[in-house]
Design an enzyme around this catalytic site. Structure first.
Site, PDB file in Angstrom:
ATOM      1  N   ASP A  38      13.635 -11.180  -1.235  1.00  0.00           N
ATOM      2  CA  ASP A  38      13.023 -11.657  -0.003  1.00  0.00           C
ATOM      3  C   ASP A  38      13.642 -10.860   1.153  1.00  0.00           C
ATOM      4  O   ASP A  38      14.849 -10.960   1.400  1.00  0.00           O
ATOM      5  CB  ASP A  38      13.310 -13.163   0.151  1.00  0.00           C
ATOM      6  CG  ASP A  38      12.767 -13.733   1.447  1.00  0.00           C
ATOM      7  OD1 ASP A  38      12.243 -12.961   2.275  1.00  0.00           O
ATOM      8  OD2 ASP A  38      12.884 -14.965   1.638  1.00  0.00           O
TER       9      ASP A  38
ATOM     10  N   GLN B 178       0.824  -1.214   0.000  1.00  0.00           N
ATOM     11  CA  GLN B 178       0.000   0.000   0.000  1.00  0.00           C
ATOM     12  C   GLN B 178       0.861   1.268   0.000  1.00  0.00           C
ATOM     13  O   GLN B 178       0.675   2.147  -0.833  1.00  0.00           O
ATOM     14  CB  GLN B 178      -0.928   0.008   1.226  1.00  0.00           C
ATOM     15  CG  GLN B 178      -1.932   1.152   1.200  1.00  0.00           C
ATOM     16  CD  GLN B 178      -2.549   1.455   2.567  1.00  0.00           C
ATOM     17  OE1 GLN B 178      -2.083   0.982   3.595  1.00  0.00           O
ATOM     18  NE2 GLN B 178      -3.593   2.248   2.566  1.00  0.00           N
TER      19      GLN B 178
ATOM     20  N   TYR C 182       2.235  -7.839  16.063  1.00  0.00           N
ATOM     21  CA  TYR C 182       2.697  -6.727  15.219  1.00  0.00           C
ATOM     22  C   TYR C 182       3.260  -5.604  16.086  1.00  0.00           C
ATOM     23  O   TYR C 182       4.364  -5.094  15.841  1.00  0.00           O
ATOM     24  CB  TYR C 182       1.518  -6.244  14.381  1.00  0.00           C
ATOM     25  CG  TYR C 182       1.783  -5.031  13.523  1.00  0.00           C
ATOM     26  CD1 TYR C 182       2.705  -5.076  12.484  1.00  0.00           C
ATOM     27  CD2 TYR C 182       1.080  -3.845  13.732  1.00  0.00           C
ATOM     28  CE1 TYR C 182       2.915  -3.969  11.686  1.00  0.00           C
ATOM     29  CE2 TYR C 182       1.284  -2.733  12.932  1.00  0.00           C
ATOM     30  CZ  TYR C 182       2.210  -2.791  11.910  1.00  0.00           C
ATOM     31  OH  TYR C 182       2.419  -1.700  11.113  1.00  0.00           O
TER      32      TYR C 182
ATOM     33  N   ILE D  37      -3.369   4.216   7.331  1.00  0.00           N
ATOM     34  CA  ILE D  37      -3.148   4.981   6.095  1.00  0.00           C
ATOM     35  C   ILE D  37      -4.282   4.723   5.110  1.00  0.00           C
ATOM     36  O   ILE D  37      -4.606   3.573   4.801  1.00  0.00           O
ATOM     37  CB  ILE D  37      -1.798   4.609   5.437  1.00  0.00           C
ATOM     38  CG1 ILE D  37      -0.643   4.687   6.450  1.00  0.00           C
ATOM     39  CG2 ILE D  37      -1.521   5.477   4.226  1.00  0.00           C
ATOM     40  CD1 ILE D  37      -0.291   6.048   6.946  1.00  0.00           C
TER      41      ILE D  37
HETATM   42  N1  SER Z   1      -2.470   0.014   9.775  1.00  0.00           N
HETATM   43  C1  SER Z   1      -1.778  -0.834  10.699  1.00  0.00           C
HETATM   44  C2  SER Z   1      -2.641  -1.981  11.123  1.00  0.00           C
HETATM   45  O1  SER Z   1      -3.823  -1.789  11.206  1.00  0.00           O
HETATM   46  C3  SER Z   1      -1.344  -0.067  11.909  1.00  0.00           C
HETATM   47  O2  SER Z   1      -0.039   0.367  11.750  1.00  0.00           O
HETATM   48  O3  SER Z   1      -2.138  -3.010  11.399  1.00  0.00           O
END
Ligand code: SER
Length: 312
Positions: free
Chosen positions: A53, A13, A143, A173
Site C-alpha cells: 500500500d 498503465q 490531481y 500516454i
Molecule cells: N493522463 C493524465 C490524466 O488524464 C494526465 O497526466 O489525468
C-alpha cells in the site's frame, strides 16, 4: 552497490510496461514489482512481486529493507477524472505516497527516486501553446494540485536534504498492453479499442480538443533515460516538461480511418472537457532535450499503426 529497484503501482498503465523494460536491463530479480493488488500475469510471473500500500510507510520500509532497494519508481496515483470525484482520497494517496518515498530517501534508506508529474500542473492562466518549462501554474483539478505540490516538495527535499529525485511531466500516454484508468486523456486509448471492436467511438471530449500525448515506448524510454542520466546533468529538481505529439480527437480519428475506412466518431463532451480545456495544447520540452538528450520517436502516424496492429 548494485541497483535494486522497487516499482510502486507496477500493475498500472505505465508501471506494467516500465517494469518489464527495467527487468530486461537490470535482471528480473533486481526489479521488485508492487501494487495494492495483483494484476498483469506477465508481470507477476517474470520476477518478484509484493502487495504494497503506497500510503503505508512501515510496509514500504520493510519491503525496501528486505530487498535492499536502492531506487524507487513511485507510479501509484489517482488521475485527473477520478480525482475530481474523490478529492480527499486523491490528495491522501498522491501526497502521502510521495512523502513516504521522499522520507525514505531523506533517511538514506534508498538512493534515488522517480516520481512522475503531469501536464495537469498547468491551468487556464498558463500559455497553452508551446507551454514553457517555467511559467504560471494554477492547476484547477485535485490531481493537478497534488502534482504541483509534489513538484515543490521534490525540489525542497533535493535542496534541503540532498535527495536525488527525478521527475517528468507526462503528457497523455497511449498504449495497448494495459488500459489507463481515470484520466482525461484516456479517450486517446479507448478510441483504438472501439475502432477495432465496433468501428465507431463516442468521444467524451470535443472534436477540436488538442492535448499533448506520447506513445508508451517513448514514455518508458524517457523514464529510464532520466534515471540513468548523470546526476550533474539534471538541472531541474521539480519536474521536466516532456513532449512528443499533439493531436485532437478529429486528427486521431482521421489517422485511424486510413486503416479502417468505415470508422466513425461522434462527440458527447462530459465533465472532462473542462479539465482538458484548462491544460496546454503543446509543450516546450527543450530543457529535457538539452539536459539529458531526450528525444521521441513516435509520431501520430507511427503510433496509430502500432496500436492497430497490436490490438487487431
Ligand atoms: N493522463 C493524465 C490524466 O488524464 C494526465 O497526466 O489525468
Amino acid at each position: 552497490m548494485d541497483t535494486k529497484i522497487l516499482i510502486i503501482g507496477a500493475c498500472g498503465q505505465i508501471g506494467s510496461e516500465l517494469t518489464l523494460s527495467l527487468r530486461s536491463i537490470y535482471g528480473n530479480d533486481n526489479v521488485i514489482a508492487s501494487d495494492i493488488r495483483e494484476g498483469n500475469y506477465e508481470l507477476i510471473q517474470s520476477g518478484p512481486f509484493e502487495i504494497l500500500d503506497a500510503k503505508n510507510y512501515e510496509q514500504i520500509k520493510e519491503c525496501v529493507e528486505k530487498h535492499q532497494i536502492t531506487d524507487v519508481y513511485l507510479l501509484a496515483a489517482m488521475l485527473s477524472a477520478t480525482g475530481e470525484k474523490h478529492p480527499m482520497i486523491a490528495w491522501d494517496l498522491n501526497m502521502n505516497s510521495l512523502f513516504n518515498i521522499l522520507n525514505l530517501a531523506k533517511y538514506k534508506q534508498i538512493k534515488k527516486v522517480f516520481w512522475p508529474s503531469s501536464i495537469a500542473v498547468f491551468g487556464s492562466t498558463t500559455p497553452r501553446q508551446n507551454t514553457p518549462q517555467f511559467t504560471v501554474m494554477e492547476p484547477a483539478t485535485v490531481y493537478g494540485i497534488t502534482k504541483q505540490t509534489g513538484e515543490r516538495w521534490c525540489e525542497y527535499y533535493h535542496k534541503n536534504y540532498g535527495v536525488d529525485v527525478r521527475s517528468i511531466r507526462y503528457p497523455g500516454i497511449i498504449s495497448w498492453k494495459t488500459l489507463p484508468g481515470g484520466g482525461t486523456t484516456d479517450y486517446a486509448v479507448e478510441i483504438f479499442y472501439e475502432a477495432i471492436k465496433n468501428k465507431s467511438y463516442k468521444c467524451f471530449l470535443s472534436n477540436d480538443t488538442a492535448l499533448p500525448m506520447m506513445y508508451m515506448d517513448d514514455a518508458v524510454k524517457a523514464t529510464i533515460d532520466i534515471m540513468r542520466a548523470d546526476k550533474d546533468d539534471i538541472t531541474i529538481h521539480s519536474s521536466y516538461n516532456l513532449a512528443a505529439i499533439t493531436f485532437t480527437p478529429d486528427e486521431v480519428a482521421a489517422e485511424i480511418k486510413k486503416h479502417i475506412p468505415e470508422f466513425t466518431i461522434s462527440y458527447e463532451p462530459d465533465f472532462r472537457q473542462k479539465i482538458a480545456d484548462s491544460w496546454p495544447q503543446s509543450i516546450d520540452d527543450s530543457k529535457a532535450r538539452e539536459d539529458w538528450n531526450w528525444n521521441h520517436s513516435f509520431d501520430l502516424e507511427k503510433m496509430t499503426k502500432v496500436m492497430l496492429e497490436n490490438l487487431g
